[in-house]
Design an enzyme around this catalytic site. Structure first.
Site, mmCIF file in Angstrom:
data_model
loop_
_atom_site.group_PDB
_atom_site.id
_atom_site.type_symbol
_atom_site.label_atom_id
_atom_site.label_comp_id
_atom_site.label_asym_id
_atom_site.label_seq_id
_atom_site.Cartn_x
_atom_site.Cartn_y
_atom_site.Cartn_z
ATOM 1 N N GLY A 13 0.989 -1.497 0.124
ATOM 2 C CA GLY A 13 -0.283 -0.225 -0.113
ATOM 3 C C GLY A 13 0.921 0.986 -0.271
ATOM 4 O O GLY A 13 2.282 1.225 -0.364
ATOM 5 N N VAL A 15 1.334 3.852 2.363
ATOM 6 C CA VAL A 15 2.300 3.616 3.428
ATOM 7 C C VAL A 15 4.182 2.367 3.348
ATOM 8 O O VAL A 15 4.413 2.922 3.936
ATOM 9 C CB VAL A 15 1.662 3.522 5.584
ATOM 10 N N CYS A 158 -2.198 10.944 11.006
ATOM 11 C CA CYS A 158 -0.906 11.536 10.174
ATOM 12 C C CYS A 158 -1.690 13.484 10.504
ATOM 13 O O CYS A 158 -1.251 13.937 9.985
ATOM 14 C CB CYS A 158 -0.531 11.058 8.233
ATOM 15 N N HIS A 251 -0.175 17.598 4.794
ATOM 16 C CA HIS A 251 -1.253 17.952 5.661
ATOM 17 C C HIS A 251 -0.961 19.437 5.972
ATOM 18 O O HIS A 251 0.298 18.927 6.779
ATOM 19 C CB HIS A 251 -1.912 16.909 6.905
HETATM 20 P P1 NAP Z 1 -4.116 0.825 1.250
HETATM 21 O O1 NAP Z 1 -2.644 1.859 0.686
HETATM 22 O O2 NAP Z 1 -4.870 0.962 0.778
HETATM 23 O O3 NAP Z 1 -3.292 -0.084 1.473
HETATM 24 C C1 NAP Z 1 -3.721 -1.297 2.642
HETATM 25 C C2 NAP Z 1 -2.747 -2.624 2.230
HETATM 26 O O4 NAP Z 1 -3.049 -3.501 3.689
HETATM 27 C C3 NAP Z 1 -1.981 -3.227 1.505
HETATM 28 O O5 NAP Z 1 -0.356 -3.629 1.606
HETATM 29 C C4 NAP Z 1 -3.045 -4.499 1.357
HETATM 30 O O6 NAP Z 1 -2.664 -5.210 0.783
HETATM 31 C C5 NAP Z 1 -3.471 -4.919 2.825
HETATM 32 N N1 NAP Z 1 -4.679 -4.997 3.373
HETATM 33 C C6 NAP Z 1 -5.649 -3.498 2.812
HETATM 34 N N2 NAP Z 1 -6.563 -5.050 3.821
HETATM 35 C C7 NAP Z 1 -6.367 -6.188 3.509
HETATM 36 C C8 NAP Z 1 -7.223 -7.320 4.866
HETATM 37 N N3 NAP Z 1 -7.614 -7.247 4.782
HETATM 38 N N4 NAP Z 1 -6.401 -8.208 4.724
HETATM 39 C C9 NAP Z 1 -4.815 -8.077 4.797
HETATM 40 N N5 NAP Z 1 -3.860 -7.015 3.728
HETATM 41 C C10 NAP Z 1 -4.816 -6.170 3.601
HETATM 42 O O7 NAP Z 1 -3.394 1.589 2.681
HETATM 43 P P2 NAP Z 1 -2.053 3.256 3.155
HETATM 44 O O8 NAP Z 1 -2.534 4.034 2.788
HETATM 45 O O9 NAP Z 1 -1.183 2.755 3.123
HETATM 46 O O10 NAP Z 1 -2.737 3.343 4.879
HETATM 47 C C11 NAP Z 1 -2.268 1.587 5.506
HETATM 48 C C12 NAP Z 1 -2.561 2.120 7.535
HETATM 49 O O11 NAP Z 1 -1.809 3.607 7.583
HETATM 50 C C13 NAP Z 1 -4.553 2.166 7.227
HETATM 51 O O12 NAP Z 1 -4.815 1.615 8.588
HETATM 52 C C14 NAP Z 1 -4.359 3.881 7.441
HETATM 53 O O13 NAP Z 1 -5.573 4.502 7.755
HETATM 54 C C15 NAP Z 1 -3.080 4.458 8.160
HETATM 55 N N6 NAP Z 1 -1.969 5.779 7.522
HETATM 56 C C16 NAP Z 1 -1.822 5.992 6.331
HETATM 57 C C17 NAP Z 1 -1.761 7.578 6.043
HETATM 58 C C18 NAP Z 1 -1.587 7.606 4.780
HETATM 59 O O14 NAP Z 1 -0.661 8.944 5.097
HETATM 60 N N7 NAP Z 1 -1.745 6.894 3.639
HETATM 61 C C19 NAP Z 1 -0.870 7.478 7.601
HETATM 62 C C20 NAP Z 1 -1.014 7.091 8.592
HETATM 63 C C21 NAP Z 1 -1.809 6.166 8.578
HETATM 64 P P3 NAP Z 1 -3.282 -5.735 -0.630
HETATM 65 O O15 NAP Z 1 -1.768 -4.726 -1.408
HETATM 66 O O16 NAP Z 1 -2.520 -7.171 -1.196
HETATM 67 O O17 NAP Z 1 -4.646 -5.120 -1.265
#
Ligand code: NAP
Length: 360
Positions: A13, A15, A158, A251
């Site tokens: 993903g 992050v 974040c 942000h």
């Molecule tokens: P993302 O791009 O949607 O990536 C999600 C990851 O989790 C992917 O590796 C995905 O795997 C995996 N995943 C999703 N659903 C799953 C499931 N049911 N079972 C197993 N694996 C699963 O999300 P992201 O933006 O990187 O965010 C990840 C986390 O960090 C979230 O909780 C988000 O709230 C938090 N966060 C994000 C940010 C930001 O700026 N983006 C900042 C702080 C915190 P596949 O690719 O195989 O589907």
């Protein structure tokens, strides 16, 4: 020095990709496992992130052919190959809460970006410069989980990681009321302009769950350890509005604050810029040289010029002035996927390793 062996859960993903690039040449940590959902498991990392790689740097060559593991089915194998894991999983919160606890109970420390365990009272939520001492609650959490090594530690949402650092050096003025409006980048939703074309030339005045997190998470960061749990700070009131804006990364927040004791704008700016951060956070590989930078120019901080300050780990502040309704107001900004996500988690892990909470 022999490096700590590290796994990334959710490596595919937004992050997760940041973790992979930040750790490529890390002096203490070596990625041994990349894991994600069943959709990605069994593929090479290069295949799994094809058409969804969001960073300008290429997929690091040394990980391109690493086979992605399944976070559930391969859990025992994963914990046998690493010293700890970073969690960057998306998906349903109850499931992630159980998964993180399962890894901890398998005696694998979990450093998480996910919100599932942030409000669990014996799980420390740490911004290392601010509340590194909350790590002490880990010994109580281990008792509850029945573990010797395993535990969960999390970083905060974040959105709060630009304004909580800017406000923290002002706590001795007796912060009473905070009003904050955040302007949040689309990568915070795991999206790019290609995957979210509606965001071009647009603003969306709602981010699900974000205002609740923005109002309560700072109270845990500013809370205290009482009877084996982190008790929330009850002296400070926070109200927020969180808005999605057409920015790829970074942000921004507009902040208004009331204090019990009055201070001049110059004194407040000096408190912010002189703040060195908790001693446990200093001189780590990911520590910024300067935590908070104040910009005198009236049109700063800007996303394009400031988001990569201190390799994305710095906090930028500007436009601090008196207000007619609150005591002061200012604008601040930080990089949401570096300081606000992967970088903040790496700094936390470095601190926990140096303090002996994570061993090889
Ligand atoms: P993302 O791009 O949607 O990536 C999600 C990851 O989790 C992917 O590796 C995905 O795997 C995996 N995943 C999703 N659903 C799953 C499931 N049911 N079972 C197993 N694996 C699963 O999300 P992201 O933006 O990187 O965010 C990840 C986390 O960090 C979230 O909780 C988000 O709230 C938090 N966060 C994000 C940010 C930001 O700026 N983006 C900042 C702080 C915190 P596949 O690719 O195989 O589907």
């Amino acid at each position: 020095m022999e490096k700590y062996k590290v796994g990334i859960l959710g490596a595919t993903g937004t992050v997760g990709q940041r973790f992979v690039t930040l750790l490529e040449n890390h002096p203490w940590f070596e990625i041994k496992v990349l894991a994600a959902s069943k959709n990605s498991a069994g593929k090479t990392y290069g295949e799994a992130v094809k058409n969804r790689w969001i960073l300008s740097a290429e997929v690091p060559q040394k990980y391109e052919n690493m086979i992605v593991m399944d976070i559930e089915e391969d859990a025992r194998k994963i914990v046998s190959e690493v010293d700890f894991v970073f969690c960057a999983l998306g998906g349903e919160k109850d499931k992630i809460k159980k998964l993180e606890e399962m890894y901890a109970k398998l005696e694998c420390p979990v450093i998480s970006n996910n919100s599932a365990n942030r409000m669990t009272p014996d799980v420390p939520m740490i911004i290392p410069e601010i509340n590194a001492e909350h790590a002490k609650v880990i010994e109580y959490q281990r008792k509850r989980l029945g573990t010797k090594r395993g535990f969960i530690a999390v970083k905060s949402n974040c959105s709060i990681q630009c304004y909580v650092p800017a406000l923290h050096p002002l706590l001795d003025l007796g912060i009473k009321n905070i009003l904050v409006c955040t302007y949040q980048a689309i990568s915070g939703a795991g999206k790019t302009f290609d995957t979210w074309p509606e965001m071009k030339d647009n603003i969306i005045p709602y981010i699900s769950g974000e205002e609740e997190k923005s109002e309560v998470e700072p109270l845990k960061i500013w809370g205290s350890l009482e009877d084996g749990e982190i008790e929330l700070n009850s002296d400070i009131n926070i109200t927020s509005q969180c808005i999605r804006v057409p920015v790829s990364e970074g942000h921004t927040a507009a902040v208004f604050v009331d204090f019990e004791r009055k201070a001049s704008c110059d004194e407040i700016i000096e408190k912010m810029t002189n703040f060195k951060g908790h001693e446990m956070s200093r001189d780590l590989p990911s520590s910024p040289n300067r935590f908070i930078t104040y910009f005198e120019e009236s049109d700063r901080p800007q996303i394009k010029t400031e988001r990569n300050l201190e390799r994305g780990m710095g906090i930028s502040v500007g436009r601090l002035r008196k207000d007619t309704q609150y005591d002061i107001k200012f604008v601040c900004m930080s990089h949401n996927t570096v300081r606000g996500a992967a970088g903040g988690a790496v700094l936390l892990a470095e601190m926990l390793c140096r303090e002996g909470y994570i061993n090889k």
